[in-house]
Motif scaffolding. Sequence first.
Motif: not given
Ligand SMILES: Nc1ncnc2c1ncn2[C@@H]1O[C@H](COP(=O)(O)OP(=O)(O)OP(=O)(O)O)[C@@H](O)[C@H]1O
Lengths: 545, 606, 322, 345
Positions: B16, B24, B46, B51, B63, B188, B221
């Motif tokens: 990102f 990352l 996170g 992602v 995004g 989720e 999760h």
């Molecule tokens: N639009 C964005 N801009 C910057 N960083 C991002 C963005 N979207 C996600 N990230 C970063 O990517 C990483 C992975 O995020 P992700 O949303 O995949 O987490 P997740 O496992 O789905 O968490 P959750 O269980 O909270 O949904 C995180 O560290 C987050 O900060």
Amino acid sequence: ERGSDGDVKVLYWQAVSIMNPYLSSGTKDIEASSMVIEPLGRFNETGAMVPWLVDEIPTVTNGGVSADLTSITWKIKDGLTWSDGSAFTAEDVKFTADYCMDPDGGCQQLAKFDGVSSIEVLDPLTVKVTFERAMPNPYGPFMGAESPILQKAQFENCTGANAPTCSTENFYPVGTGPFVVEDFRPNDVITFKANDKFRDPAKPAFATMTLKGGGDVTSAARAVLETAEFDYAWNLQLAPDVLNSIAEGGKGQTVSAFGTLVERLEMNLTNPSAELPAETRATVAEPHPFLSDIRVRKALSMAIDRELLVEVGYGRAGRPTCNLVPAPAMFASDNTECFTQDLEGAKALLEEAGYVDSDGDGVREKDGVKLAILYQTSTNAVRQDFQLLIKDWWRQIGVETELRNIEGAVFFGGDPGSPDTFQKFYADVEMYANNFAGTDPQPYLAMYRCGNEPKPSSQWLGANINRYCDPEYDKLIDELGQTGELEKRAELAKKMNEMLTKESYTIVPLVDRGRVSAHSNSLGGVILNTWDSELWNVADWHRVK
Amino acid sequence: MLDDTIAEIRNLRVEFQTKDGPVLGVEDVSFEVRPGETVCVVGESGSGKSVSSLSLMRLVEYGGGKIAGGHLLFNRADGEQIDLAETPASLMRTIRGNEIGMIFQEPMTALNPVFTVGRQLTEGLRLHKKLSRKEAQARALELLRQVRIPEPERRLTQYPHELSGGMRQRVVIAMALACEPRLLIADEPTTALDVTIQAEILALMDRLKRETGTAVMFITHDMAVVAQMADRVVVMFRGNKVEEGAVEEIFANPKHDYTRALLAAVPRLGEMSGTDYPRPMRLLGQGDKQADPILGTGEPLLEVRNLVTRFPVKGGMLRKTVANVHAVEDVSFTVNKGETLSLVGESGCGKSSVGRSLLRLVEPQSGEIRLAGKDVMAQTPDGLRNMRRDMQMIFQDPFASLNPQMRLMEQVAEPLRNFGIGSRSEMQDKVASLFDRVELPRSFLRRYPHELSGGQRQRIAIARALALNPSLIVADEAVSALDVSVQAQVLNLMMELQADLGLSYLFISHDMAVVERVSHHVGVMYLGRLVEIGPRRAVFENPQHPYTQALMQAVPVADPTLRKEEKDLNFKPIPSPIHPIGHEPEASKYQEVAPGHHVLITDCGY
Amino acid sequence: MTDAPPPIQALQDKVPSAPPRSQWLDVWSQFRKHSGAMVGAGFLVFITLFVLVGPYIWTLDAQALNMRARDIRPIYTALWDSGAKVDWAHPLGSDNLGRDGLSQLIAGGRSSLAVGWAAMVLTLVIGTTVGVLSGFVRKLDGPLMRLTDLFLSLPILPLLLVAVTFFRQPLRAAFGPEGGMFVLIVTVVALTSWMPTARIVRGDILALKEREFVLAARSIGTRPLHIILRHLLPNVLSPIMVSATLGLATAIITESALSFLGVGFPSDFPTWGKMLADAVPRMEDFPERVLLPGVAISLTVLAVNYLGDGLRDALDPRTRGR
Amino acid sequence: MLTFAIRRLVLTVPTLLFISFVIFMLLQLAPGDPMAQVPLTVPDEVKQKMREALGLGEPPLIQYAKWLKQMFWIEPKVLIDWMTRESALFGWLPDTNLYQGELRVLSWQTRSPVMDIIVQRIPQTLWVVGLSYIVGILIALPIGIYSAYRQYSVFDQAGTFITMIGFSIPPFFTGPLLIVVFSVQLGWFPSIYDTTHVVNDWDSFVFQLRQMILPVLVLALQTTAQISRYMRGAMLDNLRQDYVRTARAKGLSEAVVVMVHVLRNSMIPVVTVIALGVPSIFGGAIITESVFKVNGIGQLLITWLFANDLPGIMTLTFIFAALILLFNLIADILYGILDPRIRYD
Ligand SMILES: Nc1ncnc2c1ncn2[C@@H]1O[C@H](COP(=O)(O)OP(=O)(O)OP(=O)(O)O)[C@@H](O)[C@H]1O
Ligand SMILES: Nc1ncnc2c1ncn2[C@@H]1O[C@H](COP(=O)(O)OP(=O)(O)OP(=O)(O)O)[C@@H](O)[C@H]1O
Ligand SMILES: [Mg+2]
Ligand SMILES: [Mg+2]
């Protein structure tokens, strides 16, 4: 030939509100209505009286005015008709006077009928006006654009308290003039068409006229001089450099003429200090701390360069003057002493009066009284430039000036509750312009009578703005009221004028202001007239090929 | 065996671009999804789960993300294999929604609020399947039936906000399934839902998968959900895949530390069977010492009698109250010193209203509240402010309950400032010691809430609640929004504080497993009433009220060997708590089935 | 389990990597990243210095008339018009009364900026107060919103005239002739422009009031006043910023419109708006007289707008982190 | 929704009464005098008589009561008469003849019913100011949408720059500037608006267009500046929402996602802002109207203000206040219609 020249477009940057001059004394309204309804006699461009709906102007010589000056008899032209085809009679004339003199009507031209005791119809074409007292100037009623004749048949039900409710009548008056109203939009635009019953079958040359209102002066000038969208623009009171630059457009030309309008400084002879109680503030009970000294007033006048004021503010539409009554010529005194600016003389005069700058702040003082002046006027670009220039000159002679400008609607409005009216005069010096109607200065000069000053007991009404009071002067006023002989009257008037100006510096005239209007190159027959309506000879206007 | 997979992620790396340089999102992830299989992706918040799935849809780009490396291989229906990472946008559009469907996390926001359900459902159909409006409508109706929404015809013309959360999520599922995608990504899908609805949705997805043979990539999760749903599990940790394996394998024999820690942190329903007192969880790495159970005192601290809280519903020309929401109806309970009373129940049953009524953050209609003998209801506003020193509250959402504009130090110090306790330096010392108490480094003092993780934030909220040395803390869903691992830590912290300081908790939660862990007593609420209350052991092991029993049934168990069969979980929709003005419901009557264990015998609407 | 690192590591919370910095340093570093805001701030500093320090460097009196040196064109016109009347003594030319263009611009800027800032601040204070009160105190909501409607429909000109009638004298006594007029105009401009701010703030407060942290603040015994000051106000900063940037523009423009209509400051008190209004009739011959104040107004408004954008980002800790 | 609207409308009545009272008292306090424009040559006694004829001597409360009666009792009668007599909608009803020549609200300046003049001004006001509002919106929306979609792009920056400039330049400058350039120098468009012009064929239509262009341009610049800022903000808010991702996940094209899903949601706040701005059509264009001599309602107000025509000002400001309240209500109702989540009951 009537109607052969098509449409003429006239632009008044103040829009016309009503076509009845008895209900509005605004110049724009009076002038617009002057094309439809006419008086018995008019003033021409030189200020001379010309017969209009009569064959001759009644005078003592021709017997029209009684020898004791208490009555005047008008003989109406034969065969006049109203635009609806009915005959114009003495009844209409009498009705007009009754209409205006009705106490509930709120007639705005009542002053024109001052002293009238009765109006009689002697025969269908003769009407006699009788006055309560001798009237040296019996030409108030039915003379000039301010008192045209209304049609009795039309306004019969509009007298007294009903006057304001007759909006159709007030917008579409039946008249004898060259035009009739076709469509009236208050404060916007009026369209006229030629009156097919007009007494001169060849006139007017234009079939229709559009009188547009609104906007600002600059763009009005542009519309005539630069783009020629309009044929005539009224009263272009613009800074001369602006007007000249617009006139370079070459599509039209400006015309100017002078009347009795004088831009002047009024000196307050009473003390306007805010510390005084409301009852005595700016009243004769409290003389002004330094303006009551004639030397100070004179010094202030001497410091002014009137030529420059004219150059900056009016150009062709102004000339310097030292007179309160600058015209007609026989009433104007040849007083030119004030034309030269004399800063050194002014300083010397102040020294002589004991005003010196003792503390080195650039402002003179005497006995702890500083020459600090509050100088007010109504909001207006030219006046504001004048304020700046005059402030600068006064600074040079050691007088401090604070400027104030007040919105015209407040300054000239008589609201006794407002501290900012020109009549209350809560300032040391104020500037505005005033003139007199017609050609006779008597009522104008009579304003400066002792006791005629605005004061709390009179609800701040009164025309003696300066609070001038001189028994000598009052005597002259009375004398003028008794005198019928013209030369004698002129002499008296000149004397009074000088008492107010160069002998006492109560009024410090600055500029004799003329009228500037503009017409396009293709419009002919325009004769600018400041004594009557600007559109007085609109019947003669025509298209130049 | 390429033919065997539908999608394969190889060495995916997503970056990102942010103002402070690249971040990352996913570092290096590879796994595959086979037809008819459910792959669960688990990991803390996170860790990159979303992602990864968004990358597969090529939605990360919108995004601000960028696929910086790796391949996303996808087998199209015609057998052709393409790399989604390099597919042009126009082709991608024909795959999105058509061959890959996606269900999003938040049912509340995933639907466009201004279009009807029908319109949103048919949109994809008309685009991909070129159906006419009529045909699409028919198909939409069929889909809604498939996801078992009651009254599907009516739903088509309704707007999202007119549906309950569970229904909305079913609409989202129907939308994802509309074009019969070969791969379904569910991010989720049940996290935001009540247990009961969650159970239904899970059952539904399971059935659909079996019926249509769709491959499912299931992101969650919640280990309990994983245990219920997964064939295979991929465990992610901080942008990397750390473990992958069959579900039984992972649960029985986790290899990676993280997986083990994760599993250890999951409270399992039934773990506490046979014990009377709550006991902190044994977390990995905290040594092997068995924490002591928290015994409690049995002395009453808070007594609530016949509490009634109603919210007026205004209406009509003159905005008069025309009806009341009967949020809390004749509720009585006691919280003992140093003990925890838990309230459980479905969303909207009035749990929070009870909590708030105690502190008079909402004004109760009637009833009696006594804290340590003092009458809360009789207090003047000033007296009430003083009373609140003894009662504090922790809110559900650690994000929402902290002011984003204030530094943590100030937020924790605020109660002290409010009551003018101590000088400036004393206050600082106190705040620092509170930070120690909740095990946060003092370096956090100057930070802002957004710089913290959810668990840390919730600890700040706890520190703030502790600042005034209260005797009672109302914890309203205090751990619901947290990751399991973090949740376990916070729970342990709370229990530790209870043991050390003798705190009492009113613990409000809808998670039965957590409640089982922490409570001395449990009250089950339904439609504003307590339907059953008693010692935790009695209520959990011997539920008497039919509603309690149904609730227990719905809870998923974090054990793949104990999968629930799909049985009819059809919960009756909760009746409206809104009653016209003047409606006086009958008083609650309880039967004591065991000492301290009371069961409602009058009607409660269930 | 022997070779693995202590498993607690795996569960440890992520700790923010960057060390905490002082709040203002943080704001500054975020602000610096917003190039538009930096340019805007730079320009504002420049223009402020220009009007504050300017009179000491360029000592010509803005009010001094010099009839010999009137209608001088700015120096740069000599570039294309060798016949133009230019004079190094008046680098930006002079007006029809011979007042120096540059000193007028400086003096006008002083008053315009002062009016703009003062009216803006007053607007914000009134708007925010009304907005917060009507959003926070339910009982006041109706009356205050009606009050807002009332002010929306008040005509500004009569209002100004009434104010002049009643307050000129006392204000003149208290602040001197120019100061008194200044206070009057600022007040009237503010009185007629606070309503949008109030509405926006009210809307935001209504939403914020339902947020949990406000409830939390109540539960820890925070008094209503402190809830407003500590919790609500900082969170409505961003819409207030937007109103502020627009408010400055509105104030400067309203003042100039008043000058145009002739109810503004006295003639010897220059403001940019007044210069612009006075110069409009001569704009063909002396375009610089409209352009200079016009550009000054526009650039100031633009600069403030960008500055506001940057500040809004920088002051919000949520965006600051990113 | 209906009860909401009715309730609000009913509530509006006391509010309006209150507002009208305050405005009336304000105007009473204002130091202006309807005689201010009467030349100084007219003696004071005459002026005093004129004042009395206008009813200025009466106590303010009685004046107010009279105005109330004229405004709310007599004027409606005239309106109903007119509707049953001439309007296309109700013309078929029998003529009512309710109005029996009672005193209507009369302008002091023109001595004619204020309402008639206002009605006369409505066409040109709508043609010019109303149209410019629409034009401004039509320009603003695409700019706002595109700048939000391409946030921080060159287009966005330039858009911000230009709209801010448009916002910060007063119309008394842009108006004459356009006149000098397009009327004087180029001679393309007239500088004076002809309010009597009647559109009846193609040529006259072209003329109407030409004379409208300049004032519409000046006014639209202001509208554009503001609305495009709102549009951009609303779009930015919505582009970040989850449902946008859902829409994309369905495989919809960007055009559909932005122009259907996002736009529809973003229009909710923007439409209400637009509705709230409508009253300004009837009074916010004072300067532009007088620069181009459009002589609409704004010009009327300023003329009356300078003439201190109390009944005129009072009636106009009152109508303005009523419009503000009405459009507040319309904005709220629109909000409710556009956003299905809002329910007023
Ligand atoms: N639009 C964005 N801009 C910057 N960083 C991002 C963005 N979207 C996600 N990230 C970063 O990517 C990483 C992975 O995020 P992700 O949303 O995949 O987490 P997740 O496992 O789905 O968490 P959750 O269980 O909270 O949904 C995180 O560290 C987050 O900060
Ligand atoms: N301020 C309020 N005004 C009106 N109704 C309310 C208010 N607060 C809650 N309610 C209603 O009261 C009922 C109980 O709400 P409450 O928040 O106590 O439920 P809950 O059990 O805490 O639900 P959740 O698990 O979703 O938090 C609900 O129907 C809710 O809509
Ligand atoms: Mg996620
Ligand atoms: Mg709750």
